[in-house]
Design a protein around this motif. Structure first.
Motif, mmCIF file in Angstrom:
data_model
loop_
_atom_site.group_PDB
_atom_site.id
_atom_site.type_symbol
_atom_site.label_atom_id
_atom_site.label_comp_id
_atom_site.label_asym_id
_atom_site.label_seq_id
_atom_site.Cartn_x
_atom_site.Cartn_y
_atom_site.Cartn_z
ATOM 1 N N PRO A 337 15.953 49.361 35.023
ATOM 2 C CA PRO A 337 17.116 49.928 34.336
ATOM 3 C C PRO A 337 18.375 49.130 34.688
ATOM 4 N N PRO A 338 19.381 49.167 33.832
ATOM 5 C CA PRO A 338 20.642 48.496 34.181
ATOM 6 C C PRO A 338 21.295 49.192 35.381
ATOM 7 N N THR A 339 21.951 48.428 36.223
ATOM 8 C CA THR A 339 22.595 48.977 37.428
ATOM 9 C C THR A 339 24.081 48.643 37.406
ATOM 10 N N PHE A 340 24.870 49.587 37.918
ATOM 11 C CA PHE A 340 26.324 49.392 37.983
ATOM 12 C C PHE A 340 26.681 48.550 39.204
ATOM 13 N N MET A 341 27.781 47.851 39.094
ATOM 14 C CA MET A 341 28.217 46.973 40.166
ATOM 15 C C MET A 341 29.206 47.672 41.119
ATOM 16 N N LYS A 342 29.674 48.871 40.730
ATOM 17 C CA LYS A 342 30.545 49.684 41.587
ATOM 18 C C LYS A 342 30.033 51.103 41.571
ATOM 19 N N SER A 343 30.494 51.888 42.543
ATOM 20 C CA SER A 343 30.038 53.278 42.625
ATOM 21 C C SER A 343 30.877 54.217 41.766
ATOM 22 N N SER A 344 32.128 53.822 41.428
ATOM 23 C CA SER A 344 33.002 54.665 40.589
ATOM 24 C C SER A 344 34.165 53.820 40.087
ATOM 25 N N TYR A 345 34.897 54.388 39.096
ATOM 26 C CA TYR A 345 36.078 53.708 38.545
ATOM 27 C C TYR A 345 37.201 54.719 38.405
ATOM 28 N N ASN A 346 38.457 54.208 38.505
ATOM 29 C CA ASN A 346 39.657 55.005 38.272
ATOM 30 C C ASN A 346 40.493 54.299 37.218
ATOM 31 N N VAL A 347 40.951 55.046 36.232
ATOM 32 C CA VAL A 347 41.808 54.483 35.185
ATOM 33 C C VAL A 347 42.975 55.426 34.947
ATOM 34 N N THR A 348 44.047 54.888 34.394
ATOM 35 C CA THR A 348 45.242 55.677 34.065
ATOM 36 C C THR A 348 45.554 55.495 32.601
ATOM 37 N N VAL A 349 45.910 56.609 31.950
ATOM 38 C CA VAL A 349 46.268 56.568 30.544
ATOM 39 C C VAL A 349 47.506 57.431 30.336
ATOM 40 N N GLN A 350 48.430 56.951 29.549
ATOM 41 C CA GLN A 350 49.600 57.746 29.228
ATOM 42 C C GLN A 350 49.269 58.744 28.140
ATOM 43 N N GLU A 351 49.904 59.900 28.259
ATOM 44 C CA GLU A 351 49.664 60.880 27.203
ATOM 45 C C GLU A 351 50.141 60.317 25.869
ATOM 46 N N ASN A 352 49.525 60.784 24.861
ATOM 47 C CA ASN A 352 49.814 60.385 23.476
ATOM 48 C C ASN A 352 49.307 58.995 23.111
ATOM 49 N N GLU A 353 48.659 58.254 24.040
ATOM 50 C CA GLU A 353 48.069 56.953 23.690
ATOM 51 C C GLU A 353 46.713 57.161 23.001
ATOM 52 N N SER A 354 46.383 56.237 22.083
ATOM 53 C CA SER A 354 45.071 56.286 21.415
ATOM 54 C C SER A 354 44.638 54.882 21.039
ATOM 55 N N GLU A 355 43.323 54.742 20.825
ATOM 56 C CA GLU A 355 42.718 53.461 20.432
ATOM 57 C C GLU A 355 43.143 52.327 21.362
ATOM 58 N N LYS A 356 43.027 52.596 22.621
ATOM 59 C CA LYS A 356 43.370 51.602 23.629
ATOM 60 C C LYS A 356 42.170 51.401 24.557
ATOM 61 N N LEU A 357 41.871 50.110 24.885
ATOM 62 C CA LEU A 357 40.789 49.795 25.828
ATOM 63 C C LEU A 357 41.252 50.151 27.236
ATOM 64 N N LEU A 358 40.515 51.048 27.854
ATOM 65 C CA LEU A 358 40.885 51.496 29.185
ATOM 66 C C LEU A 358 40.138 50.754 30.293
ATOM 67 N N LEU A 359 38.854 50.395 30.023
ATOM 68 C CA LEU A 359 38.028 49.900 31.133
ATOM 69 C C LEU A 359 36.869 49.073 30.605
ATOM 70 N N ARG A 360 36.542 47.975 31.301
ATOM 71 C CA ARG A 360 35.317 47.201 31.068
ATOM 72 C C ARG A 360 34.363 47.501 32.228
ATOM 73 N N ILE A 361 33.138 47.931 31.905
ATOM 74 C CA ILE A 361 32.173 48.327 32.934
ATOM 75 C C ILE A 361 31.022 47.323 32.920
ATOM 76 N N PRO A 362 30.991 46.391 33.882
ATOM 77 C CA PRO A 362 29.883 45.425 33.929
ATOM 78 C C PRO A 362 28.620 46.058 34.529
ATOM 79 N N ILE A 363 27.471 45.547 34.113
ATOM 80 C CA ILE A 363 26.188 46.012 34.673
ATOM 81 C C ILE A 363 25.293 44.792 34.912
ATOM 82 N N GLN A 364 24.239 45.029 35.670
ATOM 83 C CA GLN A 364 23.222 44.002 35.908
ATOM 84 C C GLN A 364 21.864 44.521 35.444
ATOM 85 N N ASP A 365 21.024 43.602 34.898
ATOM 86 C CA ASP A 365 19.686 43.989 34.452
ATOM 87 C C ASP A 365 18.746 42.810 34.686
#
Length: 481
Positions: A337-365
């Motif tokens: 199965p694909p495996t994550f490279m970190k155990s967790s992520y934290n992101v911040t978003v301003q209220e009223n924002e939309s259609e914005k890329l918040l995070l890229r999550i790399p994996i290994q397989d």
């Protein structure tokens, strides 16, 4: 008033490579219709037998065989149109017994007429060919007397002979010659069974005084096989089998051929593995390769090279052999199965924002790249009940791309936690592993209302000075937004 008798006496070729106490398989002898007592039918020659201990026996009470191989008629023997068959055995101190079938064939050349009864008659052409044999690849002193076609030397004084056919005057020429006066047939050079398994020609007899043809019969010289060709591999030795397949799974079949004579041990091939027997085995008769383990892992080793040996004579030490390498490729299954490279992520978003890329999550397989076993697929399983987020796969990097789809309201929530699972396009197979998940903590930032108004005012100032003047000079209620 002598009788003209044509018979075949086979002189064996003595080879250093023949088996102990060797006899030809068959011996054809042309004899008169009535064989008188004391008549020597043939001379059986043996090769490799111990002369002192060799015992020759004949399986017909009408004949006996002397120690020198001469087969003698004990009584008057009548030979019918279909001939007569008996066997001769040879055994020496080695204990091996060899057998030869002796075929008595009635002469097809007519007898001379009695003196004063007119000219000679022609015989009818016989329905069968009378075979003799030679051993291929004999390297001796040539020419070699192969057959003495006339058993009565006095008869040849009134005759001469011609021969034509394969090995004489048609391809391959120059292999045989015939003594015109005696009827002796000679072998002139070594022959190759794989090139010419037999030679067919016709012998004709003529009266020396009148040149009238007395008769003719076809003659076949069969080339006996020796094991002079090693087996050869047929087709590519490249196979594929799924990784982690069960023991006993068929990988493929090794095919081989041998140019020697069919039906003999010279073409009976035994298959063995010189290397690779820790994970594979091969059937000694069919050449089928199968696995012996269920631990084949493509991610550890994707190709296995084994050495295959093929040997004729059913693998006997004196058999000829050849070796080659076979490549066994392991096809991929989705066992990682694909495996994550970190155990967790934290992101911040301003209220009223939309259609914005918040995070890229790399994996290994570890599975095969750019296959459905490797391509990732992400699912948000928790925290997205209102549909504020979406996640897709980057087709170039195989990363998960997390977007904010619908604006968040700080007054309603200032933070939440998403749970994202990484899957593959293909289902997991051959593994006890499960899909992995990772938490993503989303912090929502409040946006100040004054900052929003000031910003809007700046925009309006840039776009329309008149509107700015109206805002400054008139009541705020004049302009409504």
């Amino acid at each position: 008033m002598g009788k003209i008798l044509i018979s075949t006496t086979y002189l064996m070729l003595i080879l250093s490579c023949v088996e102990s106490c060797f006899l030809l398989r068959t011996l054809y002898v042309i004899v008169p219709e009535i064989i008188p007592p004391g008549y020597q039918v043939a001379k059986v020659e043996t090769i490799g037998c111990d002369a002192k201990s060799a015992q020759l026996t004949v399986k017909d009470p009408s004949f006996t065989i002397k120690s020198n191989g001469a087969v003698i008629a004990l009584r008057s023997v009548s030979v019918g149109e279909r001939g007569r068959i008996f066997s001769v055995s040879a055994r020496d101190k080695s204990g091996l017994e060899r057998k030869m079938e002796v075929h008595l064939v009635r002469s097809t050349i007519l007898k001379r007429h009695e003196r004063g009864q007119g000219s000679l008659n022609r015989s009818k052409r016989p329905a069968c060919r009378f075979p003799t044999s030679v051993v291929e690849n004999y390297e001796g002193n040539y020419p070699i007397l192969l057959e003495k076609l006339v058993s009565d030397p006095s008869a040849s004084h009134d005759m001469y002979f011609t021969i034509e056919g394969e090995g004489v005057d048609t391809y391959a020429t120059g292999v045989f010659s015939l003594d015109r006066d005696t009827g002796d047939l000679f072998l002139l050079k070594a022959v190759d069974r794989e090139e010419f398994p037999e030679y067919n020609f016709e012998l004709r007899a003529f009266d020396k005084h009148t040149n009238v043809e007395l008769g003719y019969f076809p003659l076949t010289v069969i080339v006996d096989d020796v094991n002079d060709n090693a087996p050869e591999f047929v087709g590519p030795l490249q196979f594929t089998v799924p990784e982690h397949c069960s023991a006993g799974t068929v990988v493929g079949v090794v095919s081989a051929t041998d140019r020697d004579q069919d039906g003999t041990d010279h073409v009976k091939i035994k298959y063995t593995l010189v290397s690779g027997s820790d994970m594979f085995t091969i059937h000694p008769e069919t050449g089928v390769i199968t696995t012996t383990t269920n631990t084949l892992d493509r991610e550890i080793k994707d190709n296995h090279v084994v050495t295959v040996k093929i040997q004729d004579m059913n693998g006997a030490p004196n058999g000829l052999f050849a070796t080659s390498t076979a490549t066994i490729a392991l096809s991929d299954i989705n066992d990682n199965p694909p495996t994550f490279m970190k155990s967790s992520y934290n992101v911040t978003v301003q209220e009223n924002e939309s259609e914005k890329l918040l995070l890229r999550i790399p994996i290994q397989d570890k599975d095969l790249i750019n296959t459905s076993n490797w391509m990732s697929k992400f699912v948000i399983t928790k925290g997205n009940e209102n549909g504020n987020f979406r996640i897709v796969t980057d087709p170039l990097t195989n990363e998960g791309l997390l977007y904010i789809s619908k604006p968040l309201d700080y007054e309603k929530t200032n933070g939440l936690q998403l749970l994202i699972i990484a899957q593959n396009v293909a289902l997991l197979n051959g593994s006890s592993a499960t899909w992995q998940s990772i938490p993503v903590n989303v912090n929502v930032e409040k946006v100040d209302a004054g900052s929003v108004s000031f910003g809007l005012l700046g925009i309006m100032t840039t776009l329309c000075p008149v509107v700015l003047l109206l805002i400054l000079c008139e009541s705020p209620t004049v302009i409504k937004f």
